[in-house]
Design a protein around this motif. Sequence first.
Motif, PDB file in Angstrom:
ATOM      1  N   ILE A 171     -15.394  11.902  -1.330  1.00  0.00           N
ATOM      2  CA  ILE A 171     -13.840  11.596  -0.703  1.00  0.00           C
ATOM      3  C   ILE A 171     -13.375  11.795  -0.034  1.00  0.00           C
ATOM      4  N   PRO A 172     -13.476  11.078   1.422  1.00  0.00           N
ATOM      5  CA  PRO A 172     -12.777  10.859   2.953  1.00  0.00           C
ATOM      6  C   PRO A 172     -11.336  11.323   2.962  1.00  0.00           C
ATOM      7  N   SER A 173     -11.629  12.819   3.743  1.00  0.00           N
ATOM      8  CA  SER A 173     -10.196  13.026   3.893  1.00  0.00           C
ATOM      9  C   SER A 173      -9.448  12.056   4.683  1.00  0.00           C
ATOM     10  N   MET A 174      -9.862  11.348   5.845  1.00  0.00           N
ATOM     11  CA  MET A 174      -9.154  10.877   6.734  1.00  0.00           C
ATOM     12  C   MET A 174      -9.418   9.316   6.272  1.00  0.00           C
ATOM     13  N   PRO A 175      -7.672   8.594   6.285  1.00  0.00           N
ATOM     14  CA  PRO A 175      -8.096   6.658   6.536  1.00  0.00           C
ATOM     15  C   PRO A 175      -9.438   6.558   6.674  1.00  0.00           C
ATOM     16  N   ASP A 176      -9.834   5.403   6.220  1.00  0.00           N
ATOM     17  CA  ASP A 176     -10.194   4.425   6.871  1.00  0.00           C
ATOM     18  C   ASP A 176     -10.060   3.602   8.013  1.00  0.00           C
ATOM     19  N   ARG A 177      -8.987   3.464   8.057  1.00  0.00           N
ATOM     20  CA  ARG A 177      -8.042   2.059   8.999  1.00  0.00           C
ATOM     21  C   ARG A 177      -6.623   2.770   8.605  1.00  0.00           C
ATOM     22  N   ILE A 178      -6.099   2.625  10.209  1.00  0.00           N
ATOM     23  CA  ILE A 178      -4.385   2.181  10.534  1.00  0.00           C
ATOM     24  C   ILE A 178      -3.424   1.382  11.381  1.00  0.00           C
ATOM     25  N   LEU A 179      -3.591   1.149  10.125  1.00  0.00           N
ATOM     26  CA  LEU A 179      -2.603  -0.377  10.977  1.00  0.00           C
ATOM     27  C   LEU A 179      -1.124  -0.227  11.095  1.00  0.00           C
ATOM     28  N   ASP A 180      -0.018  -0.702  11.791  1.00  0.00           N
ATOM     29  CA  ASP A 180       1.179  -0.202  12.620  1.00  0.00           C
ATOM     30  C   ASP A 180       2.408  -1.812  11.836  1.00  0.00           C
ATOM     31  N   ALA A 181       3.212  -1.002  11.095  1.00  0.00           N
ATOM     32  CA  ALA A 181       3.804  -2.039  10.313  1.00  0.00           C
ATOM     33  C   ALA A 181       5.046  -1.489  10.928  1.00  0.00           C
ATOM     34  N   PRO A 182       5.896  -1.948  12.217  1.00  0.00           N
ATOM     35  CA  PRO A 182       6.746  -2.071  12.907  1.00  0.00           C
ATOM     36  C   PRO A 182       8.317  -2.735  12.223  1.00  0.00           C
ATOM     37  N   GLU A 183       9.134  -1.608  11.269  1.00  0.00           N
ATOM     38  CA  GLU A 183      10.639  -1.985  10.438  1.00  0.00           C
ATOM     39  C   GLU A 183      10.503  -2.690   9.387  1.00  0.00           C
ATOM     40  N   ILE A 184       9.556  -1.689   8.684  1.00  0.00           N
ATOM     41  CA  ILE A 184       9.591  -1.830   7.238  1.00  0.00           C
ATOM     42  C   ILE A 184      10.547  -0.584   6.943  1.00  0.00           C
ATOM     43  N   ARG A 185      10.925  -1.227   5.778  1.00  0.00           N
ATOM     44  CA  ARG A 185      12.732  -0.623   5.162  1.00  0.00           C
ATOM     45  C   ARG A 185      12.192   0.534   4.914  1.00  0.00           C
ATOM     46  N   ASN A 186      12.800   1.722   5.100  1.00  0.00           N
ATOM     47  CA  ASN A 186      12.821   2.780   4.592  1.00  0.00           C
ATOM     48  C   ASN A 186      13.479   3.201   3.647  1.00  0.00           C
ATOM     49  N   ASP A 187      12.553   2.741   2.057  1.00  0.00           N
ATOM     50  CA  ASP A 187      13.964   1.955   0.708  1.00  0.00           C
ATOM     51  C   ASP A 187      12.947   2.168  -0.119  1.00  0.00           C
ATOM     52  N   TYR A 188      13.648   2.783  -0.980  1.00  0.00           N
ATOM     53  CA  TYR A 188      13.203   3.403  -2.724  1.00  0.00           C
ATOM     54  C   TYR A 188      12.482   2.090  -3.294  1.00  0.00           C
ATOM     55  N   TYR A 189      13.124   1.602  -3.710  1.00  0.00           N
ATOM     56  CA  TYR A 189      13.335   0.740  -4.694  1.00  0.00           C
ATOM     57  C   TYR A 189      13.078  -0.752  -4.431  1.00  0.00           C
ATOM     58  N   LEU A 190      12.217  -0.902  -3.367  1.00  0.00           N
ATOM     59  CA  LEU A 190      11.620  -2.032  -2.681  1.00  0.00           C
ATOM     60  C   LEU A 190      10.225  -2.231  -2.507  1.00  0.00           C
ATOM     61  N   ASN A 191       9.603  -3.116  -3.560  1.00  0.00           N
ATOM     62  CA  ASN A 191       8.088  -3.106  -3.267  1.00  0.00           C
ATOM     63  C   ASN A 191       7.455  -4.327  -2.371  1.00  0.00           C
ATOM     64  N   LEU A 192       7.352  -3.903  -1.027  1.00  0.00           N
ATOM     65  CA  LEU A 192       7.090  -3.676   0.241  1.00  0.00           C
ATOM     66  C   LEU A 192       5.119  -4.632   0.172  1.00  0.00           C
ATOM     67  N   ILE A 193       4.591  -4.575  -0.309  1.00  0.00           N
ATOM     68  CA  ILE A 193       3.011  -4.777  -0.190  1.00  0.00           C
ATOM     69  C   ILE A 193       2.587  -5.485  -1.711  1.00  0.00           C
ATOM     70  N   ASP A 194       1.245  -5.900  -1.240  1.00  0.00           N
ATOM     71  CA  ASP A 194       0.493  -5.940  -2.126  1.00  0.00           C
ATOM     72  C   ASP A 194      -0.494  -7.144  -1.811  1.00  0.00           C
ATOM     73  N   TRP A 195      -1.789  -6.737  -2.992  1.00  0.00           N
ATOM     74  CA  TRP A 195      -2.989  -7.386  -1.927  1.00  0.00           C
ATOM     75  C   TRP A 195      -3.735  -8.421  -2.771  1.00  0.00           C
ATOM     76  N   SER A 196      -4.450  -9.413  -2.856  1.00  0.00           N
ATOM     77  CA  SER A 196      -4.573 -10.336  -2.679  1.00  0.00           C
ATOM     78  C   SER A 196      -6.256 -10.047  -3.601  1.00  0.00           C
ATOM     79  N   SER A 197      -6.682 -11.257  -4.508  1.00  0.00           N
ATOM     80  CA  SER A 197      -7.623 -11.099  -5.193  1.00  0.00           C
ATOM     81  C   SER A 197      -8.820 -12.083  -3.797  1.00  0.00           C
ATOM     82  N   GLN A 198      -8.010 -12.817  -3.367  1.00  0.00           N
ATOM     83  CA  GLN A 198      -8.759 -13.471  -2.323  1.00  0.00           C
ATOM     84  C   GLN A 198      -8.723 -12.035  -0.829  1.00  0.00           C
ATOM     85  N   ASN A 199      -8.335 -11.498  -0.733  1.00  0.00           N
ATOM     86  CA  ASN A 199      -8.624 -10.042   0.188  1.00  0.00           C
ATOM     87  C   ASN A 199      -7.215 -10.575   1.400  1.00  0.00           C
TER      88      ASN A 199
END
Length: 503
Positions: A171-199
Motif C-alpha cells: 500500500i503506497p504511503s504517498m498519494p498518487d496525485r495532489i490537486l489544488d482545491a482553492p476556496e473549498i469550504r471548511n465545514d464538517y457538515y457539507l459533502n463537496l466531492i463525488d466521483w462518477s461511474s464515467q470517471n
Amino acid sequence: MAQFLFEADLHGLLKLDTPIPNAPPARWQRKAKESGPGPSPVGVSPMKPANRSHSSSKTPSKTPGKSGSKIQNTPTKAGGDRYIPNRSTLQMEMANFLLTKENDPAEESPTKKEQQKAWAVNLNGFDVEEAKILRLSGKPQNAPEGYQNNLKVLYSQKMTPGSSRKNSRYIPSMPDRILDAPEIRNDYYLNLIDWSSQNFLAVALDNSVYLWNHASGEIIQLLQMEHPDVYISSVSWIKEGNYLAVGTSSAEVQLWDIQQQKRLRNMTSHCARVGTLSWNSYILSSGARTGHIHHHDVRVAEHHVATLAGHTQEVCGLKWSLDGRYLASGGNDNLVNVWPCTQGGGGDFAPVQTFTQHQGAVKAVAWCPWQMNVLATGGGTSDRHIRIWNVCSGACLSTVDAHSQVCSILWSTNYKEFVSGHGFAQNQLVLWKYPTMTKVAELQGHTARILNLTMSPDGTTVASAAADETLRLWRCFEMDPIKKKEKEKANSAKSSIIHQSIR
C-alpha cells in the motif's frame, strides 16, 4: 659254544619283524578270535594295510578295553553314507504348507494389534506405529486431540518469523496525485466531492462546481452561482454518471446534464441549506439543515414525493443501500436512522431502526457492498468511534475507537476492508480490516482535517478533500493483476448473461 648260542639269541631278539614267542596276542588277533572261527591271519602285519573289502570288514562299536555287545554295521548299498528318512504322504503335505506359509507376510490377529497399540499408548503416551520421529519430507503429523507433550516438542509446523512471508499487499504511503482545491469550504457538515461511474470527479469550491477528468486530466467548470453569497453545499452523481445533483445554501436542488453542460431543472422544497444528497434510481433524496429529508422524483414535474422527519438537527450524512431497500441518515443530533424504501401502513415513512449510541454528530455513513444489511457509521469530535450495525436485527456488530473525528467512511469493492477519513490531530486516512477491525495502514499527508472521501469507479483509488485546500488521490485498493483479470472475466460473463436474458 655257549658264546655263539648267546649271540644267536640276542640277534633273534633284535629282529622286529619276527614274531615274539610267549608274547600276548595283538589286538587284531584277539578280534579275529572273538569274531568267530575262520582262517587265522597270521601272516598279516599289523603295521601294513590289509586288503579287506567293505563287505567283509567289521568296525568295532566301542573303544578297545570296554566291554560291549552292540556292533554297528556299515551300509551295504552304494551311496549308503547319507541318511534318507522315511517320508510319508502326510509329512509331504505338512512340509508344503510350512514352506508356503513362510513366504507369505505375517498376519496378526486384530486382538494382538490392539493389545500392542494399547501397550504403546500406556507406556509412551502415543502409538509408536503412527509417530514418526524423523521424516525426510512433509509436515510433521499433528498430535492427537487433547495430547500434551511433557518434553516440549522442539519443532513446529509454522515457519519461523525470519522466514515467514507477509501476505499483506503493498500500500503506497504517498498519494498518487495532489490537486489544488482553492476556496473549498471548511465545514464538517457539507459533502463537496463525488466521483462518477464515467470517471469524472466533481468538486465544489465555494460557489462553483468543477469537473476533473481522471483519464485525460481535463478540468471543466460546470457552473457558478449567480449570487456571490450563495455557495455549493453538496454534490452527488447519479449511478449512470450522466447527471449531477447539486445542493446549495439557498435550499435549492439543481439537476445538471454533463454532456450538454446545462441545468435541466431546479427543485425547491427545503427552507434551509441542503448539506447531503443520495440517489436511488430516479429518486433523489436530500437532507437539509432543518433535519428533514425529502424524496424527489426527477421524472415528474411534482418532484417532491415524500418527507422523512426523524432528526431534530441538520442532516449531514445520507446514503442509500446498494439494493435500494434502505436509506441511512446521520444527523447533528447524534442519531442514525434507517428508513425503508416504501411507505408504512399509515402512508407515512417511519424509521425501521434508530441508533442512539453515538455521542457526536454522525456524518460518515456507508453500506457494505457484499453484506447489504451491514452499515458503518462514524461519530464526530465528541464521539470519535466507528460502529458496525446489522440493520435487520438492530445489533451493533463491532465498535472501534478512532481517537479522532470521523469525517467519512468508504467500503472497498476489491477487499474486505474500509477506509475512514479523520480530523484532528493526525488528519489521516485509516484502512481497516473487516470484520476483525484491525488497522491495515495509515495514510498521512494532509495538514488540516479531512472533509470528504470518494472512490474511483474501478475501486482502486480514494480521493480525499481536506481543509488544507488540496485533493489527494491514494491508490490504496490496487488489485493484484491476476485477480483483476479474474474479476473482469466474471463481470463480462455476468453482463453477457444479462444481455441474453433481455433478448
